[in-house]
Design an enzyme around this catalytic site. Sequence first.
Site, PDB file in Angstrom:
ATOM      1  N   ARG A 175       0.866  -1.298   0.126  1.00 22.43           N
ATOM      2  CA  ARG A 175      -0.085   0.441   0.198  1.00 22.43           C
ATOM      3  C   ARG A 175       0.782   1.150   0.267  1.00 22.43           C
ATOM      4  O   ARG A 175       0.393   1.993   0.233  1.00 22.43           O
ATOM      5  CB  ARG A 175      -0.631   0.077   1.137  1.00 22.43           C
ATOM      6  CG  ARG A 175      -1.711  -1.216   1.493  1.00 22.43           C
ATOM      7  CD  ARG A 175      -3.351  -1.551   0.204  1.00 22.43           C
ATOM      8  NE  ARG A 175      -3.539  -2.657   0.604  1.00 22.43           N
ATOM      9  CZ  ARG A 175      -3.336  -3.290  -0.682  1.00 22.43           C
ATOM     10  NH1 ARG A 175      -2.461  -3.683  -0.860  1.00 22.43           N
ATOM     11  NH2 ARG A 175      -4.771  -5.284   0.112  1.00 22.43           N
ATOM     12  N   CYS A 227     -11.225  -2.169   2.826  1.00 26.83           N
ATOM     13  CA  CYS A 227     -10.563  -2.183   4.755  1.00 26.83           C
ATOM     14  C   CYS A 227      -9.952  -1.063   4.847  1.00 26.83           C
ATOM     15  O   CYS A 227      -9.258   0.023   4.037  1.00 26.83           O
ATOM     16  CB  CYS A 227      -8.757  -2.673   4.446  1.00 26.83           C
ATOM     17  SG  CYS A 227      -9.791  -4.708   3.916  1.00 26.83           S
ATOM     18  N   GLU A 298      -5.134   2.325   6.131  1.00 30.04           N
ATOM     19  CA  GLU A 298      -5.540   2.180   4.319  1.00 30.04           C
ATOM     20  C   GLU A 298      -5.783   3.020   3.616  1.00 30.04           C
ATOM     21  O   GLU A 298      -5.259   3.712   2.333  1.00 30.04           O
ATOM     22  CB  GLU A 298      -5.337   1.028   4.568  1.00 30.04           C
ATOM     23  CG  GLU A 298      -5.442   0.341   2.667  1.00 30.04           C
ATOM     24  CD  GLU A 298      -6.385  -1.526   2.330  1.00 30.04           C
ATOM     25  OE1 GLU A 298      -5.202  -2.083   2.945  1.00 30.04           O
ATOM     26  OE2 GLU A 298      -6.776  -1.136   1.125  1.00 30.04           O
TER      27      GLU A 298
HETATM   28  C1  LIG Z   1     -16.032  -3.204  -1.577  1.00 29.46           C
HETATM   29  C2  LIG Z   1     -14.767  -2.664  -1.903  1.00 29.46           C
HETATM   30  C3  LIG Z   1     -13.470  -4.020  -1.343  1.00 29.46           C
HETATM   31  C4  LIG Z   1     -11.994  -3.549  -1.800  1.00 29.46           C
HETATM   32  N1  LIG Z   1     -11.265  -4.550  -2.374  1.00 29.46           N
HETATM   33  C5  LIG Z   1      -9.887  -3.696  -2.278  1.00 29.46           C
HETATM   34  C6  LIG Z   1      -9.206  -5.181  -2.152  1.00 29.46           C
HETATM   35  O1  LIG Z   1      -9.093  -6.338  -2.542  1.00 29.46           O
HETATM   36  N2  LIG Z   1      -7.036  -5.049  -2.521  1.00 29.46           N
HETATM   37  C7  LIG Z   1      -6.488  -3.349  -2.613  1.00 29.46           C
HETATM   38  O2  LIG Z   1      -6.137  -3.129  -2.031  1.00 29.46           O
HETATM   39  N3  LIG Z   1      -7.793  -2.250  -2.293  1.00 29.46           N
HETATM   40  C8  LIG Z   1      -9.416  -2.519  -1.789  1.00 29.46           C
HETATM   41  N4  LIG Z   1     -10.686  -1.729  -1.758  1.00 29.46           N
HETATM   42  C9  LIG Z   1      -9.914  -0.092  -1.855  1.00 29.46           C
HETATM   43  C10 LIG Z   1     -10.036   0.866  -3.025  1.00 29.46           C
HETATM   44  O3  LIG Z   1     -10.424  -0.240  -4.031  1.00 29.46           O
HETATM   45  C11 LIG Z   1      -8.918   1.002  -3.608  1.00 29.46           C
HETATM   46  O4  LIG Z   1      -7.270   1.467  -2.684  1.00 29.46           O
HETATM   47  C12 LIG Z   1      -8.984   1.071  -5.340  1.00 29.46           C
HETATM   48  O5  LIG Z   1      -7.614   0.842  -6.090  1.00 29.46           O
HETATM   49  C13 LIG Z   1      -8.968   2.455  -4.875  1.00 29.46           C
HETATM   50  O6  LIG Z   1      -9.293   3.222  -6.419  1.00 29.46           O
HETATM   51  P1  LIG Z   1     -10.177   4.822  -6.343  1.00 29.46           P
HETATM   52  O7  LIG Z   1      -9.637   5.007  -7.948  1.00 29.46           O
HETATM   53  O8  LIG Z   1     -11.394   4.755  -5.650  1.00 29.46           O
HETATM   54  O9  LIG Z   1      -8.787   5.326  -4.994  1.00 29.46           O
HETATM   55  P2  LIG Z   1      -8.785   6.782  -4.573  1.00 29.46           P
HETATM   56  O10 LIG Z   1      -9.368   6.398  -3.203  1.00 29.46           O
HETATM   57  O11 LIG Z   1     -10.038   7.355  -5.758  1.00 29.46           O
HETATM   58  O12 LIG Z   1      -8.028   7.485  -4.370  1.00 29.46           O
HETATM   59  C14 LIG Z   1      -7.647   7.225  -3.087  1.00 29.46           C
HETATM   60  C15 LIG Z   1      -5.642   7.681  -3.702  1.00 29.46           C
HETATM   61  O13 LIG Z   1      -4.935   7.803  -4.460  1.00 29.46           O
HETATM   62  C16 LIG Z   1      -4.820   9.322  -5.037  1.00 29.46           C
HETATM   63  N5  LIG Z   1      -5.385   9.073  -6.697  1.00 29.46           N
HETATM   64  C17 LIG Z   1      -6.741   8.550  -7.240  1.00 29.46           C
HETATM   65  N6  LIG Z   1      -6.602   8.755  -8.495  1.00 29.46           N
HETATM   66  C18 LIG Z   1      -4.979   9.309  -8.792  1.00 29.46           C
HETATM   67  C19 LIG Z   1      -4.160   9.817  -9.932  1.00 29.46           C
HETATM   68  N7  LIG Z   1      -4.384   9.450 -11.064  1.00 29.46           N
HETATM   69  N8  LIG Z   1      -3.154  10.455  -9.646  1.00 29.46           N
HETATM   70  C20 LIG Z   1      -2.688  10.691  -8.718  1.00 29.46           C
HETATM   71  N9  LIG Z   1      -3.157  10.084  -6.922  1.00 29.46           N
HETATM   72  C21 LIG Z   1      -4.337   9.498  -7.343  1.00 29.46           C
HETATM   73  C22 LIG Z   1      -6.075   9.651  -4.357  1.00 29.46           C
HETATM   74  O14 LIG Z   1      -5.864  11.220  -4.241  1.00 29.46           O
HETATM   75  C23 LIG Z   1      -6.055   9.163  -2.787  1.00 29.46           C
HETATM   76  O15 LIG Z   1      -4.868   9.534  -1.774  1.00 29.46           O
HETATM   77  C24 LIG Z   1     -11.349  -2.024  -1.756  1.00 29.46           C
HETATM   78  C25 LIG Z   1     -12.556  -1.258  -1.781  1.00 29.46           C
HETATM   79  C26 LIG Z   1     -14.006  -1.244  -1.472  1.00 29.46           C
HETATM   80  C27 LIG Z   1     -15.538  -0.558  -1.725  1.00 29.46           C
END
Ligand SMILES: Cc1cc2nc3c(=O)[nH]c(=O)nc-3n(C[C@H](O)[C@H](O)[C@H](O)COP(=O)(O)OP(=O)(O)OC[C@H]3O[C@@H](n4cnc5c(N)ncnc54)[C@H](O)[C@@H]3O)c2cc1C
Length: 305
Positions: A175, A227, A298
């Site tokens: 992470r 998480c 996380e």
């Molecule tokens: C039901 C569920 C299941 C999940 N299962 C997992 C799992 O199995 N494994 C896991 O690792 N995670 C899991 N997650 C967490 C999440 O899905 C991941 O961390 C995902 O990759 C986040 O992507 P996002 O685009 O939604 O990020 P966001 O929440 O939009 O952003 C997260 C961070 O990244 C930054 N960011 C986003 N896009 C960019 C960009 N283009 N440039 C620079 N910074 C950026 C944001 O500023 C923020 O700090 C889960 C979440 C849910 C709701």
Amino acid sequence: MHINVRNSDEKINLDHLLIEQVELAIHSGIHTGGKADLAAYPSDFEELRALLEYAQRQNLPITVLGGGTNSLISDKGIEGLTIITSHLTRRHVQGQMFCVRSGLLLDRAIDLAIEDGLGGLELLGGLPGTVGGAIAGNSGAHGIHIADLLYYVDYMTLDGKLHRKQIHREDFSYRNTPFSNRNDIIIYEAGFRLFPITQTNEARKRKDEVKAKRKQNGQYDNPSIGCIFKNPQGLHAGQLIDECGLKGYTIGGAKVSQRHANFIINTHKRATSGDVKELIEYVRHQVFEKHQVMLEEEIHYVGRW
Ligand SMILES: Cc1cc2nc3c(=O)[nH]c(=O)nc-3n(C[C@H](O)[C@H](O)[C@H](O)COP(=O)(O)OP(=O)(O)OC[C@H]3O[C@@H](n4cnc5c(N)ncnc54)[C@H](O)[C@@H]3O)c2cc1C
């Protein structure tokens, strides 16, 4: 490097791009949070650059949101300019390299790669959020992490310049990545070195199976941001929380999931981000009292905390 370049005499109309007072709850996996003072959904390189130049001129801080599935957005909203990447979705293929813009949903990117005859990311099927969010947090599941197949990342700095970083696996850990918790860069595009596949049905099946497993274990049943805490070395945060008897514990509309103790869910869509934060602190305190382990988030806190 493939970037969208408009005719040099074509001006970007910032008035069309900038939107004031944008409700952000729809951009958070847990459906909470206030408004962005100013937000924009750039759809190409030139728009992104124009927005960053505008923010620099106006001295506005930048916040980036992908799918918001790992972000807790403050009830007091986000100051400055919030860049929402959901319109940065193009992809192309160069040999075995699958090149994709950061705002495409990861799950969709995996489908498109298979369509293009390239595999390797299937075990991340069903992982919510965008390619950019997954790279920023080195998201992973079933023993693989997004960094395992990542070859390059193109990112823009606040001066509107695009840079390419060749990826070295050792720069990424659990992470944690060179792009984590940075408010001075925006991931624009990523290149994944994938494997040619002839049996696209097999790859699709592999992906569908892991996604179905997530569905079966109820991950998508309630709004959440996945998480909440990182797993401490050699331990499972969820197990530590469960051993404190906290499953189902509720503050306001925020509740520790009955199925996954490390998930907090928004029950009946009544929670505020304040409820979620309070519950996070309560859980951390209880786990420390019982296990003398200090859990670390996380998730990312976004906005005016
Ligand atoms: C039901 C569920 C299941 C999940 N299962 C997992 C799992 O199995 N494994 C896991 O690792 N995670 C899991 N997650 C967490 C999440 O899905 C991941 O961390 C995902 O990759 C986040 O992507 P996002 O685009 O939604 O990020 P966001 O929440 O939009 O952003 C997260 C961070 O990244 C930054 N960011 C986003 N896009 C960019 C960009 N283009 N440039 C620079 N910074 C950026 C944001 O500023 C923020 O700090 C889960 C979440 C849910 C709701």
